[in-house]
Design an enzyme around this catalytic site. Structure first.
Site, mmCIF file in Angstrom:
data_model
loop_
_atom_site.group_PDB
_atom_site.id
_atom_site.type_symbol
_atom_site.label_atom_id
_atom_site.label_comp_id
_atom_site.label_asym_id
_atom_site.label_seq_id
_atom_site.Cartn_x
_atom_site.Cartn_y
_atom_site.Cartn_z
ATOM 1 N N HIS A 47 11.156 46.517 64.602
ATOM 2 C CA HIS A 47 12.150 45.635 64.822
ATOM 3 C C HIS A 47 11.289 43.800 65.096
ATOM 4 C CE1 HIS A 47 15.029 44.289 68.536
ATOM 5 N NE2 HIS A 47 13.881 43.600 68.809
ATOM 6 N N GLU A 48 10.732 44.156 65.516
ATOM 7 C CA GLU A 48 9.490 42.375 65.494
ATOM 8 C C GLU A 48 8.952 41.956 63.886
ATOM 9 O OE1 GLU A 48 9.329 41.488 68.441
ATOM 10 O OE2 GLU A 48 9.592 42.488 69.680
#
Length: 223
Positions: free
Chosen positions: A24-25
């Site tokens: 995600h990051e």
């Protein structure tokens, strides 16, 4: 499939959670770098190394506390830094950077669905390999769908809030952005009162139902 006790469930969740927050990051940082801002890339945040993304409080302490106290996994990773001034089209590109995180979680959910299918195929031959794949696959689908739906809530500093802020008229967006310091407080209040779960759960269940391996996820977590 046999239900898992809390400690077994926690063990099964560890790898999917680490991958979920890491991808995600990293997706935020990778899209930002493609759109003109290399801040996250230069800081080493466009990586699948989970250590680079872990926030001691948000990624370890809070998730463990909420899991054992309320049976609800909640937490966050270190936000990827994005300098909007470096983006080619700041308002549009900030929305694209924001969407990249939930989009990565959707891809991860599909990946874990594939792991469930692989586990089912291997089950007759080798349960020692098949069962961990099935259980982790189900947990991976659940956690990634939950993170995707949670982050799409139109509340700053969540990704959905970033998208909404980008599409609002500039004057309205300025007023909306002033709510950001209170966003996490609002989110925690919704969690504690049970409203967050009541709103998210039907959406999560509906989304899971569209993915491969959904029957096993429902059997393990929703029955």
């Amino acid at each position: 499939m046999e239900a898992l006790n809390p400690y077994q469930l926690l063990a099964v969740l560890v790898i999917p959670v680490l991958f979920a927050i890491t991808v995600h990051e990293a997706a935020h940082g990778w899209v930002a770098s493609r759109l003109g801002d290399r801040t996250a890339l230069m800081l080493g945040r466009v990586t699948f190394n989970p250590i680079k993304h872990i926030d001691p409080i948000g990624t370890i302490v809070v998730p463990l506390a909420t899991f054992f106290l309320v049976g609800f996994l909640f937490g966050w990773a270190k936000p990827v830094p994005v300098n909007w001034r470096n983006l080619h089209h700041p308002r549009r590109d900030m929305a694209l950077v924001a969407v990249a995180g939930p989009g990565a979680n959707l891809l991860m959910a599909l990946f874990w669905g594939g792991m469930i299918k692989l586990g089912v195929l291997l089950l007759p031959a080798n349960q020692w390999i098949a069962l961990p794949l099935i259980y982790m696959g189900a947990a991976g689908i659940l956690i990634n769908v939950f993170l995707m739906v949670l982050n799409l809530i139109p509340l700053l500093p969540l990704d959905g809030g970033r998208v909404l802020n980008a599409v609002l008229p500039p004057k309205v967006a300025l007023q909306f952005s002033r709510l950001e310091p209170f966003g996490l407080i609002i989110l925690l209040a919704l969690l504690i009162t049970g409203l967050l779960g009541a709103v998210l759960l039907p959406i999560v269940i509906g989304t899971v139902g569209l993915l491969p391996g959904s029957a096993i996820v429902r059997e393990l977590f929703f029955v």
